[in-house]
Motif scaffolding. Structure first.
Motif, mmCIF file in Angstrom:
data_model
loop_
_atom_site.group_PDB
_atom_site.id
_atom_site.type_symbol
_atom_site.label_atom_id
_atom_site.label_comp_id
_atom_site.label_asym_id
_atom_site.label_seq_id
_atom_site.Cartn_x
_atom_site.Cartn_y
_atom_site.Cartn_z
ATOM 1 N N UNK A 1 17.561 44.129 16.234
ATOM 2 C CA UNK A 1 16.365 44.145 15.387
ATOM 3 C C UNK A 1 16.113 42.753 14.786
ATOM 4 N N UNK A 2 17.238 42.125 14.362
ATOM 5 C CA UNK A 2 17.105 40.827 13.671
ATOM 6 C C UNK A 2 16.973 39.640 14.625
ATOM 7 N N UNK A 3 17.071 39.915 15.917
ATOM 8 C CA UNK A 3 17.068 38.803 16.847
ATOM 9 C C UNK A 3 15.639 38.370 17.199
ATOM 10 N N UNK A 4 15.394 37.060 17.081
ATOM 11 C CA UNK A 4 14.082 36.537 17.518
ATOM 12 C C UNK A 4 14.299 35.301 18.371
ATOM 13 N N UNK A 5 13.481 35.150 19.424
ATOM 14 C CA UNK A 5 13.569 33.938 20.235
ATOM 15 C C UNK A 5 12.982 32.762 19.469
ATOM 16 N N UNK A 6 13.669 31.634 19.469
ATOM 17 C CA UNK A 6 13.140 30.415 18.863
ATOM 18 C C UNK A 6 12.263 29.710 19.886
ATOM 19 N N UNK A 7 11.295 28.998 19.391
ATOM 20 C CA UNK A 7 10.428 28.253 20.296
ATOM 21 C C UNK A 7 10.967 26.837 20.478
ATOM 22 N N UNK A 8 12.102 26.706 21.124
ATOM 23 C CA UNK A 8 12.666 25.362 21.290
ATOM 24 C C UNK A 8 13.093 25.130 22.738
ATOM 25 N N UNK A 9 13.855 24.084 22.943
ATOM 26 C CA UNK A 9 14.206 23.697 24.310
ATOM 27 C C UNK A 9 15.205 24.637 24.985
ATOM 28 N N UNK A 10 15.974 25.348 24.176
ATOM 29 C CA UNK A 10 16.997 26.231 24.742
ATOM 30 C C UNK A 10 16.343 27.399 25.474
ATOM 31 N N UNK A 11 16.704 27.610 26.741
ATOM 32 C CA UNK A 11 16.096 28.722 27.482
ATOM 33 C C UNK A 11 16.336 30.049 26.754
#
Lengths: 478, 478
Positions: free
Chosen positions: B5-15
């Motif tokens: 639930x708490x997990x969100x994808x970051x908008x960065x270089x890491x795939x």
């Protein structure tokens, strides 16, 4: 030879990528593909086999997963095997086996890897063991602490570290080799990246290869590794640890300058890696210009796993040493030791404790120093007087080895030199034994005076010179 | 709790797949996801996180590659950790640590895991060591063969195997734990499948988990594992090896029937797996109905890695044992031992050799049998007379343990029982210690009479009964 020429996909239930991965594994196991060989690029192989890129990627991933390949950033995939025993390594190891079974008086053993001669006074050992059994009774057989005999841990901290360590961080191990194995199991996982010195101790290389990590090698200079190359690797790869012998590096004999040690410790903090310091011989310093300051003494941020062996300078057959763990790995390394063999022989730990806490220890180290410094001086003087045209070396100023590199005019393959010396009952260690690639170290070799008295040194060096000259003359067609 | 639930994808270089894998790894390290927990299906997780299937597949593959997950055929992905130390395991291990530091005369130690009492005659040991040092001088400290002291290998083959083994297949190890570690390093790779008994020896479980293999458990019955379940696993999975204790299985105390052993050896050939036989206690057979025929004796196709410990019945603090390798693994296992700690203490190997080849060995085993059979008989009779309503057990007919299961009317959590017995200075081993899942073994426990004389057995059993009844009465609200 194109080994992919014979490969064809079968039309069966096994997915194509599995077929390909199995084929490559098989080639690696059969040594058709060698340790460190670059695998074809994805593009190249997909073209040649007439399949989709994804098939190749999946096959390579499967190989990596199973420890048969590793990736270098920006450079592609490389083959990896668990065990690397070239034919020559086997040859060498068989020669040593024979050597340690039947020590002939005519043999000159410059390998330093057998232990026919023991300078330790055997009566001292007998007395110590009897004292311990008298004093502790059946307790002598019991372990009172899973990290090692408690009093031995206290004594080590007091005598060698001025009580500057936490007793909880000290783990007694069955020799340095076990220390390396335990550290490796405790902190390294498959496909982790680690840096080693080039050349380095083959026993450590084996442990790391069994753990299926990726090895990066950094060349050794007079005062330690080449820092530029070291840092370049750190910039491009996530490195987990650096394995180093800070004094009398095996085989080169060099010792790190204090500046280099400090810089490496700084880098460890910046790039977040740990240092495995293998201190196997630092008691044997022959020149005052060389100060004893291991990484661990300079280590303010708990970055060093320190491993100390007592085997070489104390009791070779007893297999005792200790490891100092950074706090963060304390529990992991304790568990790693426990999983490896529960604990080291309690009786021998008690004997060692009694020996170190008494005063005999110091006298014995002094006696050893007196003997080895004579051999060192003698070998050095022969090298300087008789081998000046033939080879170069860095003065180790301590330890038990010289590492020698043949000059251009006398360049012979030292594997060949080993073979012809063997026929004359003289044994050396060819440089190739200390490298991961069979192409390195061809013109260098190690001479150890650990198992050779002065008489043998003289005889061995004479034969060595004769053989080098004879091979060179042969090559020149005389 | 939904940990995604708490997990969100970051908008960065890491795939994205790396972000997800790192998140799950973190959750596993922090024990939010537990060892053996099923990970969500690909479909489910891709839906919830709003990403492509491929992202999830890649993340799971990365987890598998790094040893944080494993796959069961047709059943999905499961979490895996290197170390499994639940709070209770730590509690138990700390209790033992204290126990072995300060052995009070009032303590009743039914764990069998400490070694306060040594039945070995200490003067014998003193004499043997002195004889060896007298006879061999400095050689006593030297290793004459990298597989172990040559004469010890010969003596083991002669005395215990009637010279039916190849001497080259015998490797001296520093106790059975090291034997398991060496076998594991030698033949197992990450993600290999292996079968263990359920329940089984926790020290072996640790080694296998450190190696990041996938464990399949097969329940123990009166005469060995359940063969139906065993074969079902073999049919569906490629199994590399089966770890077994053929006599007085730890903790259940059962011994395999000859028929089951033969069938398992046949299956090993059919399904191409190897058997690691841990023979830790077979000298202590109290009933003639039980014949000594280990897997290794029946092994016609070289399918068994046999590991023998001398610690429990001989010299606990000495850490000696041996391993017999199938020819196919001979070199690998020799290298594995060599990489682990080069060699086992030479002096102790010589002492053991002298002890076994003399006649004192037999007398000592007989004395041990005489003592332990009395304890066994006494504990059995108390169990039969006093505990008939409370619990059930399988008669081990030898060894050092009883494994007990509480009946329905007296079902209490044996972790709880451990805690309340501890307050009264009685120590047992709760069943949970022998299972990979914390939910198993709740109503069973092990009683060992290794460290308890007859007086202590009587006292300890009295307190045990009182505590069980007291907890049960509490539960019933009396």
């Amino acid at each position: 030879m194109d080994i992919y020429k014979d490969f064809k996909f079968e039309n069966n239930e096994t997915p194509k990528y599995v077929q390909l991965a199995n084929y490559i594994k098989n080639m690696i196991d059969k040594r058709k593909i060698k340790e460190g060989d670059k695998l074809p690029t994805i593009r190249d192989l997909s073209k040649r086999l007439g399949v989709n890129n994804v098939t190749i990627v999946s096959a390579y991933n499967k190989l990596k997963l199973e420890g048969y390949a590793y990736q270098k950033v920006g450079s592609g995939s490389y083959a990896k095997r668990k065990e690397v025993a070239s034919n020559f390594r086997k040859e060498y190891s068989n020669a040593l086996k024979k050597l340690s079974m039947e020590i002939l008086s005519e043999v000159v053993d410059f390998t330093g890897e057998t232990t026919a001669e023991v300078l330790f006074p055997i009566d001292d050992l007998k007395n110590i063991i009897n004292e311990v059994l008298e004093r502790d009774g059946a307790n002598a057989l019991l372990s009172d602490n899973r990290n090692g005999y408690t009093n031995l841990i206290y004594t080590i901290n007091k005598v060698f570290w001025d009580n500057n360590l936490n007793n909880e961080d000290i783990i007694i191990v069955s020799g340095a080799q076990q220390g390396i194995d335990i550290a490796s199991k405790g902190i390294l996982n498959i496909n982790d990246n680690i840096i080693v010195e080039k050349p380095t101790y083959v026993g450590a290389l084996s442990v790391f290869k069994w753990r299926k990590v990726n090895l990066f090698e950094v060349p050794i200079e007079e005062d330690g590794i080449n820092l530029d190359k070291f840092e370049k690797i750190l910039q491009k790869n996530e490195i987990k640890c650096f394995y180093t012998m800070s004094y009398f590096q095996n085989p080169t004999g060099i010792s790190y300058s204090i500046e280099k040690k400090k810089r490496i410790l700084d880098l460890a903090e910046i790039y977040d890696f740990y240092i495995i310091e293998d201190d196997y011989l630092s008691e044997l310093i022959y020149e005052n210009s060389l100060e004893y300051v291991p990484f661990k003494w300079l280590d303010k941020r708990d970055r060093v796993i320190y491993i100390k062996s007592f085997s070489k300078i104390f009791l070779p057959g007893i297999r005792l040493g200790y490891l100092v763990a950074p706090e963060i790995f304390r529990e992991t390394l304790q568990n790693s030791k426990h999983n490896t063999d529960i604990t080291t022989s309690s009786l021998m730990q008690r004997a060692l404790e009694s020996y170190i806490s008494g005063q005999k220890w110091k006298k014995n180290i002094k006696d050893l120093n007196d003997e080895y410094i004579q051999r060192y001086t003698q070998m050095k003087s022969i090298l300087d007087n008789e081998f000046g045209d033939i080879l170069t070396y860095i003065d180790p100023r301590g330890g038990l080895n010289f590492y020698l590199t043949l000059k251009d005019d006398y360049r012979v393959n030292t594997k060949e030199l080993f073979m012809s010396l063997k026929k004359r009952n003289v044994y050396i260690t060819p440089g190739v034994m200390f490298f991961t690639s069979q192409n390195d170290g061809q013109d260098s070799f190690r001479l150890s005076f650990y198992q050779t008295d002065k008489e043998r040194i003289e005889k061995g060096m004479r034969i060595l010179k004769e053989e080098i000259i004879s091979i060179v003359n042969n090559q020149r067609g005389y």
